[in-house]
Scaffold this motif. Structure first.
Motif, mmCIF file in Angstrom:
data_model
loop_
_atom_site.group_PDB
_atom_site.id
_atom_site.type_symbol
_atom_site.label_atom_id
_atom_site.label_comp_id
_atom_site.label_asym_id
_atom_site.label_seq_id
_atom_site.Cartn_x
_atom_site.Cartn_y
_atom_site.Cartn_z
ATOM 1 N N ALA A 1 15.666 16.609 -0.964
ATOM 2 C CA ALA A 1 16.957 16.154 -0.433
ATOM 3 C C ALA A 1 16.957 16.160 1.091
ATOM 4 N N SER A 2 16.346 17.189 1.687
ATOM 5 C CA SER A 2 16.389 17.281 3.152
ATOM 6 C C SER A 2 15.642 16.093 3.772
ATOM 7 N N GLN A 3 14.550 15.665 3.110
ATOM 8 C CA GLN A 3 13.823 14.495 3.635
ATOM 9 C C GLN A 3 14.672 13.227 3.505
ATOM 10 N N LEU A 4 15.311 13.098 2.333
ATOM 11 C CA LEU A 4 16.098 11.895 2.078
ATOM 12 C C LEU A 4 17.302 11.784 3.023
ATOM 13 N N PHE A 5 17.961 12.920 3.267
ATOM 14 C CA PHE A 5 19.187 12.877 4.070
ATOM 15 C C PHE A 5 18.940 13.223 5.539
ATOM 16 N N ASN A 6 17.637 13.424 5.875
ATOM 17 C CA ASN A 6 17.285 13.618 7.266
ATOM 18 C C ASN A 6 17.926 14.857 7.883
ATOM 19 N N VAL A 7 17.893 15.969 7.142
ATOM 20 C CA VAL A 7 18.388 17.238 7.677
ATOM 21 C C VAL A 7 17.319 18.302 7.430
ATOM 22 N N GLU A 8 17.493 19.468 8.036
ATOM 23 C CA GLU A 8 16.529 20.560 7.831
ATOM 24 C C GLU A 8 16.777 21.219 6.472
ATOM 25 N N GLU A 9 15.748 21.902 5.974
ATOM 26 C CA GLU A 9 15.889 22.546 4.658
ATOM 27 C C GLU A 9 16.943 23.656 4.667
ATOM 28 N N ASP A 10 17.120 24.312 5.823
ATOM 29 C CA ASP A 10 18.133 25.381 5.844
ATOM 30 C C ASP A 10 19.535 24.845 6.169
ATOM 31 N N GLU A 11 19.665 23.512 6.134
ATOM 32 C CA GLU A 11 20.997 22.906 6.342
ATOM 33 C C GLU A 11 21.560 22.343 5.042
ATOM 34 N N ILE A 12 20.970 22.756 3.915
ATOM 35 C CA ILE A 12 21.415 22.191 2.640
ATOM 36 C C ILE A 12 21.405 23.263 1.543
ATOM 37 N N ILE A 13 22.406 23.218 0.671
ATOM 38 C CA ILE A 13 22.480 24.150 -0.467
ATOM 39 C C ILE A 13 22.955 23.372 -1.694
ATOM 40 N N PHE A 14 22.385 23.711 -2.847
ATOM 41 C CA PHE A 14 22.790 23.055 -4.086
ATOM 42 C C PHE A 14 23.739 23.929 -4.894
ATOM 43 N N GLY A 15 24.610 23.272 -5.642
ATOM 44 C CA GLY A 15 25.580 23.995 -6.456
ATOM 45 C C GLY A 15 25.670 23.432 -7.864
ATOM 46 N N ASN A 16 26.249 24.230 -8.744
ATOM 47 C CA ASN A 16 26.473 23.838 -10.129
ATOM 48 C C ASN A 16 27.674 22.880 -10.153
ATOM 49 N N GLY A 17 27.392 21.628 -9.824
ATOM 50 C CA GLY A 17 28.454 20.663 -9.556
ATOM 51 C C GLY A 17 28.939 20.905 -8.139
ATOM 52 N N SER A 18 29.515 19.877 -7.506
ATOM 53 C CA SER A 18 30.065 20.135 -6.180
ATOM 54 C C SER A 18 31.267 21.055 -6.293
ATOM 55 N N ASP A 19 31.858 21.133 -7.470
ATOM 56 C CA ASP A 19 32.975 22.059 -7.681
ATOM 57 C C ASP A 19 32.611 23.490 -7.281
ATOM 58 N N GLU A 20 31.402 23.909 -7.644
ATOM 59 C CA GLU A 20 31.001 25.278 -7.310
ATOM 60 C C GLU A 20 30.943 25.474 -5.795
ATOM 61 N N LEU A 21 30.443 24.457 -5.079
ATOM 62 C CA LEU A 21 30.327 24.571 -3.620
ATOM 63 C C LEU A 21 31.698 24.521 -2.962
ATOM 64 N N LEU A 22 32.603 23.727 -3.535
ATOM 65 C CA LEU A 22 33.977 23.719 -3.015
ATOM 66 C C LEU A 22 34.585 25.111 -3.183
ATOM 67 N N TYR A 23 34.398 25.676 -4.355
ATOM 68 C CA TYR A 23 34.928 27.023 -4.615
ATOM 69 C C TYR A 23 34.342 28.039 -3.632
ATOM 70 N N LEU A 24 33.013 28.003 -3.453
ATOM 71 C CA LEU A 24 32.369 28.939 -2.511
ATOM 72 C C LEU A 24 32.873 28.715 -1.092
ATOM 73 N N SER A 25 33.208 27.465 -0.733
ATOM 74 C CA SER A 25 33.726 27.183 0.611
ATOM 75 C C SER A 25 35.122 27.778 0.805
ATOM 76 N N PHE A 26 35.947 27.698 -0.228
ATOM 77 C CA PHE A 26 37.264 28.355 -0.141
ATOM 78 C C PHE A 26 37.070 29.857 0.066
ATOM 79 N N LEU A 27 36.165 30.428 -0.724
ATOM 80 C CA LEU A 27 35.904 31.865 -0.682
ATOM 81 C C LEU A 27 35.347 32.270 0.691
ATOM 82 N N ALA A 28 34.417 31.471 1.203
ATOM 83 C CA ALA A 28 33.708 31.828 2.437
ATOM 84 C C ALA A 28 34.563 31.605 3.684
ATOM 85 N N PHE A 29 35.301 30.509 3.717
ATOM 86 C CA PHE A 29 35.919 30.078 4.977
ATOM 87 C C PHE A 29 37.450 30.020 4.936
#
Ligand code: PLP
Length: 351
Positions: free
Chosen positions: A68-96
């Motif tokens: 993914a990092s190659q495809l989207f032209n970002v570094e490997e530590d700039e990307i995280i995968f989630g169990n659906g984007s729903d999980e990442l949205l939830y973690l973002s509410f929790l984190a920020f």
């Protein structure tokens, strides 16, 4: 409810997913799934994993992250995968979310549910009279901002220039852009993550990549934001992406030609549908997504929903002020959209 259930969750109203009926074969235009199967490459890759399910998946998702990092032209530590984007949205509410969050009053229904389950204060900013986001309403909020772009269920998109305005005017807050529908004509702001350390972009494999059943999404942002999300993920479920889904995702990313061709078909079918709906007297919002949001001035939204259901076509109806005269219609194959139009003609004639 058991007598053991936490007091603080007693009044929690969960998100209502679209119907997934088992009784009858509907033409399913209600949950914004893709009408096309996943890429053959994704299916082959996934199949190879069945025999090794005795082993845990890679908690760092390294191969998927690398691809993914190659495809989207970002570094490997700039990307995280989630169990659906729903999980990442939830973690973002929790984190920020600790200083509160803001989002439009009409948007993805999960945002308010996540705010409640995380016990975060939230402000809902009304959309304009024409269902658009006024970016000035989001300047200097001192709260974490969540915007779906294109928005749901309206389908209306902001430009990256407008998103950039929001970022410039919220330097001290995280801005989360949920790009679930971006591949259907919108502009992604992934490249802006290089310039703004407060931007988090979230995408899903559920729509343009035909993998809703596999549950896969990802977030791109400054490495510090991603590190925060990883800290929470590893405190909760390090194995959030199972081996089959991970392989499927790697296969899908190696076949972007297929996803792009499918998105192109959806866009063509959307423009066809909008044209036909307008001929029938529908008011249709400008959609950059794989669905349209439409109302008719002669038949109530709910009647259209119910009559279409009787005729075997399922669309999404929201029983909510301002939305209740509309139906959200997922764009499927050309054949499915032709049936929708024929059924709507019948309904309007019967009326
Ligand atoms: C479909 C959708 C999602 C959820 O995607 P999953 O990856 O299936 O969890 C997130 N945001 C919006 C706005 C969506 O419509």
């Amino acid at each position: 409810m058991s007598r053991f259930f936490s007091e603080k969750f007693k009044d929690l109203a969960p998100y209502t997913p679209g119907e997934q009926p088992k009784d009858f074969k509907y033409i399913k235009l209600n949950t914004n799934e893709s009408p096309f199967p996943p890429s053959q490459k994704a299916i082959c890759k996934a199949n190879e994993q069945l025999g090794v399910l005795n082993l845990y998946p890679d908690p760092t998702c390294s191969e998927l992250v690398k691809t993914a990092s190659q495809l989207f032209n970002v570094e490997e530590d700039e990307i995280i995968f989630g169990n659906g984007s729903d999980e990442l949205l939830y973690l973002s509410f929790l984190a920020f979310g600790q200083n509160g969050v803001v989002f439009p009053d009409i948007t993805y229904g999960f945002y308010s549910v996540y705010a409640k389950v995380c016990n975060i204060c939230f402000e809902e900013i009304p959309l304009n009279y024409d269902f658009k986001i006024d970016i000035k309403d989001y300047f200097n909020k001192n709260k974490t901002i969540f915007i779906a772009n294109p928005n749901a269920p309206t389908g209306i998109a902001l430009s990256t220039t407008q998103i950039e305005e929001i970022l410039i005017n919220n330097k001290e807050s995280v801005v989360v852009i949920d790009e679930a529908y971006v591949d259907f004509g919108g502009e992604s702001c992934i490249s802006l993550t290089k310039k703004y350390d407060n931007l988090l972009v979230i995408q899903t494999f559920s729509k343009s990549r035909s993998m809703a059943g596999a549950r896969l999404g990802f977030a791109v942002g400054n490495q510090k934001l991603i590190k925060d999300l990883n800290r929470l993920k590893f405190s909760f479920n390090p194995y959030n992406i199972n081996k089959i889904t991970m392989a499927c995702g790697i296969g899908a990313l190696s076949d972007e030609i297929y996803a792009k061709a499918n998105s192109k078909k959806i866009i063509e079918n959307r423009e066809f549908t909008i044209l036909e709906l307008k001929k029938l007297g529908f008011n249709v919002l400008d959609s950059m997504a794989n669905f349209v949001f439409a109302s008719h001035n002669k038949v109530f939204g709910k009647d259209i929903y119910l009559k279409l259901k009787q005729k075997g076509v399922l669309v999404r109806y929201f029983d909510k002020e301002r939305l209740k005269n509309f139906n959200r219609i997922t764009i499927g194959t050309k054949e499915q959209m032709q049936i929708l139009i024929d059924k709507l003609k019948e309904i309007l004639e019967e009326n």
